[in-house]
Design a protein around this motif. Structure first.
Motif, short mmCIF file in Angstrom:
data_model
loop_
_atom_site.label_atom_id
_atom_site.label_comp_id
_atom_site.label_asym_id
_atom_site.label_seq_id
_atom_site.Cartn_x
_atom_site.Cartn_y
_atom_site.Cartn_z
N SER A 71 5.51 11.93 -7.83
CA SER A 71 4.49 12.87 -7.85
C SER A 71 3.30 12.69 -6.85
CB SER A 71 3.89 13.10 -9.11
OG SER A 71 3.08 12.03 -9.58
N GLN A 72 2.56 13.84 -6.48
CA GLN A 72 1.58 13.74 -5.56
C GLN A 72 0.29 12.65 -6.15
OE1 GLN A 72 0.03 17.47 -4.35
NE2 GLN A 72 -0.87 16.62 -2.51
N PRO A 73 0.21 11.59 -5.36
CA PRO A 73 -0.94 10.80 -5.76
C PRO A 73 -2.38 11.60 -5.64
CG PRO A 73 0.46 9.76 -4.23
CD PRO A 73 0.91 11.12 -4.27
N PRO A 74 -3.33 11.45 -6.66
CA PRO A 74 -4.58 12.11 -6.66
C PRO A 74 -5.50 11.74 -5.20
CG PRO A 74 -4.10 10.91 -8.56
CD PRO A 74 -2.97 10.42 -7.72
N LEU A 75 -6.06 12.67 -4.69
CA LEU A 75 -6.90 12.60 -3.35
C LEU A 75 -7.94 11.54 -3.53
CD1 LEU A 75 -7.55 13.50 -0.82
CD2 LEU A 75 -8.80 15.42 -1.93
N HIS A 76 -8.52 11.65 -4.75
CA HIS A 76 -9.70 10.38 -4.97
C HIS A 76 -9.28 9.21 -4.96
CE1 HIS A 76 -8.71 10.10 -9.37
NE2 HIS A 76 -8.58 11.29 -9.15
N ASP A 77 -7.97 8.84 -5.14
CA ASP A 77 -7.39 7.64 -5.12
C ASP A 77 -7.54 6.73 -3.63
OD1 ASP A 77 -4.54 7.33 -7.40
OD2 ASP A 77 -6.93 7.65 -7.63
N PHE A 78 -7.54 7.62 -2.59
CA PHE A 78 -7.51 6.97 -1.12
C PHE A 78 -9.14 6.81 -0.84
CE2 PHE A 78 -3.19 7.49 -0.09
CZ PHE A 78 -2.51 8.19 -1.27
N TYR A 125 0.95 -1.15 -0.06
CA TYR A 125 0.05 -0.10 0.09
C TYR A 125 0.84 1.30 -0.03
CZ TYR A 125 -4.56 -2.09 0.60
OH TYR A 125 -5.62 -3.20 0.44
N VAL A 126 0.05 2.21 -0.35
CA VAL A 126 0.86 3.70 -0.16
C VAL A 126 -0.24 4.46 0.91
CG1 VAL A 126 0.95 5.94 -1.37
CG2 VAL A 126 1.64 3.67 -2.72
N ILE A 127 0.69 4.83 1.82
CA ILE A 127 -0.02 5.78 2.70
C ILE A 127 0.25 7.34 2.73
CG2 ILE A 127 -0.33 6.22 5.07
CD1 ILE A 127 -1.30 3.32 4.37
N GLY A 128 -0.78 7.99 2.82
CA GLY A 128 -0.65 9.26 2.80
C GLY A 128 -1.18 10.03 3.90
N TRP A 129 -0.39 11.15 4.21
CA TRP A 129 -0.96 12.18 5.38
C TRP A 129 -1.52 13.31 4.73
CZ3 TRP A 129 -1.58 11.17 10.51
CH2 TRP A 129 -0.66 10.08 11.03
N PHE A 130 -2.88 13.59 5.08
CA PHE A 130 -3.69 14.66 4.96
C PHE A 130 -3.85 15.73 5.90
CE2 PHE A 130 -4.39 12.94 0.59
CZ PHE A 130 -4.13 11.49 0.73
N ARG A 131 -4.28 16.75 5.57
CA ARG A 131 -4.83 17.81 6.81
C ARG A 131 -6.06 18.52 6.14
NH1 ARG A 131 0.23 21.86 7.45
NH2 ARG A 131 0.32 23.12 5.49
N GLN A 132 -6.90 18.99 7.10
CA GLN A 132 -7.87 19.91 6.93
C GLN A 132 -8.20 20.71 8.05
OE1 GLN A 132 -11.59 17.68 5.85
NE2 GLN A 132 -12.47 19.56 4.92
N ALA A 133 -7.84 22.14 7.60
CA ALA A 133 -8.07 23.24 8.65
C ALA A 133 -9.48 23.78 8.33
CB ALA A 133 -7.22 24.30 7.99
N PRO A 134 -10.19 24.19 9.34
CA PRO A 134 -11.35 24.79 9.56
C PRO A 134 -11.76 25.71 8.20
CG PRO A 134 -10.36 25.19 11.71
CD PRO A 134 -9.19 24.79 10.54
N GLY A 135 -12.67 25.23 7.55
CA GLY A 135 -13.32 25.93 6.40
C GLY A 135 -12.49 25.79 5.21
N CYS A 160 -4.57 10.20 8.11
CA CYS A 160 -3.75 9.21 7.04
C CYS A 160 -4.83 8.39 6.48
CB CYS A 160 -2.95 8.07 7.97
SG CYS A 160 -3.56 7.21 9.13
N ALA A 161 -4.45 7.97 5.15
CA ALA A 161 -5.37 7.31 4.23
C ALA A 161 -4.33 6.37 3.56
CB ALA A 161 -6.24 8.41 3.17
N ALA A 162 -5.05 5.20 3.04
CA ALA A 162 -4.35 4.16 2.27
C ALA A 162 -4.99 4.01 0.84
CB ALA A 162 -4.51 2.78 3.07
N VAL A 163 -3.98 3.54 -0.12
CA VAL A 163 -4.46 2.99 -1.43
C VAL A 163 -3.74 1.87 -1.81
CG1 VAL A 163 -3.03 4.82 -2.58
CG2 VAL A 163 -4.69 3.88 -3.66
#
Length: 128
Positions: A108-115, A32-42, A96-99
């Motif tokens: 390169s940066q994997p597409p968000l929708h892949d996860f 698998y590929v693991i990604g770290w993502f973040r989401q700030a308010p708004g 964190c998310a997995a694909v």
């Protein structure tokens, strides 16, 4: 069933450090590929750093390059995000998310929708 659990978030002062952990179960990190993502308010969810479980290749976005380091421990099915020199703008919920592995080294940066498999998130707040 792929399950991911993040931990290690908290309140830290600017220029401080934190290490986030992502514990995986129901799958083998080697495939698998693991990604770290973040989401700030708004704001939308953004990718931060990624690691291939098979060959250890990584990709980190420019905004955190040199401050954030992703690593893995395949034996423990764990992925880590070491964050240093934190800034108030790093405040967010971190996920964190997995694909399944792409079969090639990350360049390169994997597409968000892949996860498709996501953890519940851990809050990181950078404030004095």
């Amino acid at each position: 069933q792929v399950q991911l659990v993040e931990s290690g978030g908290g309140l830290v002062q600017p220029r401080g450090s934190l290490r986030l952990s992502c514990a995986g179960s129901g799958f083998t990190l080697d495939f698998y590929v693991i990604g770290w993502f973040r989401q700030a308010p708004g704001q939308g969810r953004e990718g931060v750093s990624y690691i291939s479980g098979s060959d250890g290749s990584t990709y980190t976005v420019d905004s955190v390059k040199g401050r954030f380091t992703i690593s893995r421990d395949n034996a423990k099915n764990m992925v880590y995000l070491q964050m240093k020199n934190l800034r108030p703008e790093d405040t967010a919920v971190y996920y964190c998310a997995a694909v399944p592995s792409y079969g090639v080294a990350l360049r390169s940066q994997p597409p968000l929708h892949d996860f498709r498999s996501w953890g519940q998130g851990t809050q990181v707040t950078v404030s004095s």
